[in-house]
Every structure is written in C-alpha cells, then in structure tokens.
Design an enzyme around this catalytic site. Structure first.
Site, PDB file in Angstrom:
ATOM      1  N   GLU A 175     -20.020 -15.555  25.126  1.00  0.00           N
ATOM      2  CA  GLU A 175     -20.397 -16.323  24.713  1.00  0.00           C
ATOM      3  C   GLU A 175     -18.950 -16.406  23.786  1.00  0.00           C
ATOM      4  O   GLU A 175     -18.793 -15.565  23.831  1.00  0.00           O
ATOM      5  CB  GLU A 175     -21.678 -17.210  24.078  1.00  0.00           C
ATOM      6  CG  GLU A 175     -21.785 -17.808  22.245  1.00  0.00           C
ATOM      7  CD  GLU A 175     -23.577 -17.401  22.157  1.00  0.00           C
ATOM      8  OE1 GLU A 175     -24.065 -17.731  21.775  1.00  0.00           O
ATOM      9  OE2 GLU A 175     -23.178 -17.556  20.371  1.00  0.00           O
ATOM     10  N   GLU A 180     -18.149 -19.511  12.458  1.00  0.00           N
ATOM     11  CA  GLU A 180     -19.707 -19.221  12.232  1.00  0.00           C
ATOM     12  C   GLU A 180     -19.730 -18.826  10.623  1.00  0.00           C
ATOM     13  O   GLU A 180     -19.463 -18.152  10.170  1.00  0.00           O
ATOM     14  CB  GLU A 180     -20.771 -18.968  12.698  1.00  0.00           C
ATOM     15  CG  GLU A 180     -21.413 -19.100  13.991  1.00  0.00           C
ATOM     16  CD  GLU A 180     -22.340 -17.504  14.703  1.00  0.00           C
ATOM     17  OE1 GLU A 180     -23.616 -18.655  15.316  1.00  0.00           O
ATOM     18  OE2 GLU A 180     -22.000 -17.095  14.961  1.00  0.00           O
TER      19      GLU A 180
END
Length: 331
Positions: A175, A180
């Site tokens: 991933e 974020e």
C-alpha cells in the site's frame, strides 16, 4: 487507510486503457508540466472542470465497513458526500446516521451469502473514490492539489492499493499512502506551535494482516496567513526500487527496496516486491478510527462537522524515456 490500525492506506503500468478514456479528454491539462520540473509526461488527469464526477475515471465506493480501522462513516454515492463544485471535487463528511453493506465490494465478492447480506450502521456519511480498472499504473509521479479539512476526528487520505494483489491480501501486496493527516488544527504538544500540522507518507508491506508492518515519512504544513488551511500539492515519485514523497515540490523523505519486503512466496526473486505491480488511486475522507481518535484531544468532535476535503486536480505522469523503471525522471 486500509484494513487495520496505524497509518493505513493502500506502478504505473502505463494504464493505456485509462489513457484512451481520460488523457484525450484533457488536452489542455496535458500541457501542464509536473511540479518537479523534470521530464515526466502527463498520461492521466482529472481537473474536475465538469458538472459531475466522471464515471469513466472514478468509482464511488458504498459500504459502512469502517475501513478496518473502526472508522465511523458510511461511504455513499450521494451528492451531499461527493460532487463537483466550483472546479473542485468536494468530499464532504456529514453527521447523520446511515446504514449500508457491512463489507466493502471487494470483500463481498468472496464472502458467504450471510456476510454479503450483512449491514452496518454508522453515525456519519462521507465518500471514497477509486480509479481501479480505470486508472492503474506501475511507476510514475502522482500529484494531487488539495485543501485538507481540520477538526478532531477528520482523516483525509490520498493513497494507492494494488489492483491485482499479486502477492496476496493486505498488506503482502503493499500500500502506498501519498498523504494522510488527522485532526489538523487541534492542540498538539509535540507539534510546531502546539497545533496539529503533521502530514504523513507511508508504505505498508510484509505479510498478510496481522503479519504486516509499515514505515513512514512526515513533514509539517506551513502556517497560512489567515489560520485556515491552504491548497497544497501532495505528490509521490514511484520508480523501480524507490518511493519519494513531496509537499509543494519539495522532497520530505523516501524509502528504497532495502527497507521494504513482501512475505509472499510469489515475491521470491523479485527484489522490488511488492511495489513492482500496478496500483490504483484512492481519495477519501474518513471520520474517527484508531489513528484519529487516539491522538490530540481524542475521539470525534461532532460539532466540527460537516467537513470538506477539496481536490483541485489529480495528475499522473510516466517517464517516456524510461517506461521500464521510471528512474531516468526521478529527482
């Protein structure tokens, strides 16, 4: 932002099928150069100049699973949660109970009939868009110009997951988290100015959950003149054996194949696994969850909602002089 705790979210195989449906429609955008100022070539983009979200580029996910992180939202296809407005993609998280599938679509495909029929109820609604089978790439540069929301419990993310899961389930196939942030603007003792201003770029890899791990790099957002969040360009350069993160064109860290691995048998003899297969892009705004609720003042401040995650544009580049590894275009 994926299936377990922590900073979860998760090359460019030139997505030629996506090129046919997307790049031709964006001839003006194709003239744009990468903010890296190098020889990257634009191959896929969305400038969000239309009247509605383009279904040829994006799939709106619909489930109330909670992302595997105990998040508190249902993802919907409602216009109140995802729409085009004033040249931006608006992803809006709203307080309001909703019910929907307890599992996301990719998990329902292999579930029992009882699991497929199961529902869940959440106190918030929001949106999560992906480009799976509409924009899938192996190696390249991805840039997203966006303005992040603030408030306790907000968790915006720009990230990538493997389209084919060649090395197995999450996170054996990897991933890539391009961006974020959680709880921006909230009190933070370890942050500059005592206000939460950190952003993260993360790789998840290793074995299938729970035998997975991650590493990240972080930086801080510059203070704005009026105290509100500004638009920034969040980017990643993904080349064979190396992934590097950028904020407004400036690098803030990288990882190489010496720092990642896949525990899959299929990864034997593949030194760049799992980050040597095609991935697709995801944009979402989660509410709460382990990471957001475990930091700053804790929990979710419901009076801070609704919250908007605004995306001005998304641009994906390949390296025309080095389609095999993209290393020739790296900073």
């Amino acid at each position: 932002m994926t299936m377990t705790n922590g900073l979860a979210r998760g090359v460019f195989a030139l997505g030629l099928l996506s090129l046919a449906s997307a790049a031709c429609a964006d001839q003006d955008a194709a003239e744009q150069e990468s903010s890296s100022g190098s020889d990257w070539r634009l191959v896929w983009s969305d400038e969000f100049d239309g009247d509605a979200i383009d279904p040829a580029r994006w799939t709106l996910e619909q489930d109330c699973w909670g992302g595997g992180n105990a998040e508190r939202q249902c993802y919907t296809a409602f216009e109140q949660n995802a729409r085009i407005e004033d040249g931006h993609l608006v992803i809006e998280a709203r307080l309001g109970e909703a019910q929907g599938p307890a599992l996301p679509a990719h998990m329902r495909a292999n579930a029992t009939e009882e699991e497929r029929r199961a529902t869940n109820t959440q106190p918030f609604t929001s949106a999560r868009l992906n480009t799976r089978e509409k924009g899938d790439w192996t190696y390249g540069r991805i840039e997203v110009r966006a303005r992040l929301p603030e408030g306790q419990g907000t968790w915006p993310a720009i990230w990538m997951l493997p389209t084919d899961e060649y090395y197995g389930g999450w996170a054996a196939s990897g991933e890539i988290d391009i961006l974020e942030a959680v709880n921006l603007g909230e009190p933070c003792r370890e942050c500059r100015g005592d206000v939460e201003n950190r952003i993260f770029g993360t790789l998840h890899y290793g074995g299938e959950w729970p035998q997975n791990t991650y590493q990240n790099r972080e930086t801080t957002l510059p203070a704005s003149a009026d105290g509100e969040q500004d638009f920034h360009v969040f980017a990643v350069e993904w080349t064979e054996g190396r992934i590097e993160w950028f904020l407004d064109g400036e690098s803030y860290g990288y990882l190489t194949q010496r720092r990642w691995r896949s525990a899959s048998e299929a990864a034997r003899g593949r030194p760049y696994a799992p980050f040597d297969q095609r991935f697709h892009l995801i944009l979402n705004l989660a509410v709460g969850g382990h990471l957001a609720e475990g930091r700053n003042v804790g929990g979710v401040r419901v009076e801070a909602f609704p919250q908007q995650f605004l995306i001005d544009w998304v641009r994906v580049y390949d390296c025309p002089q080095d389609l095999e590894t993209a290393q020739a275009c790296a900073n």
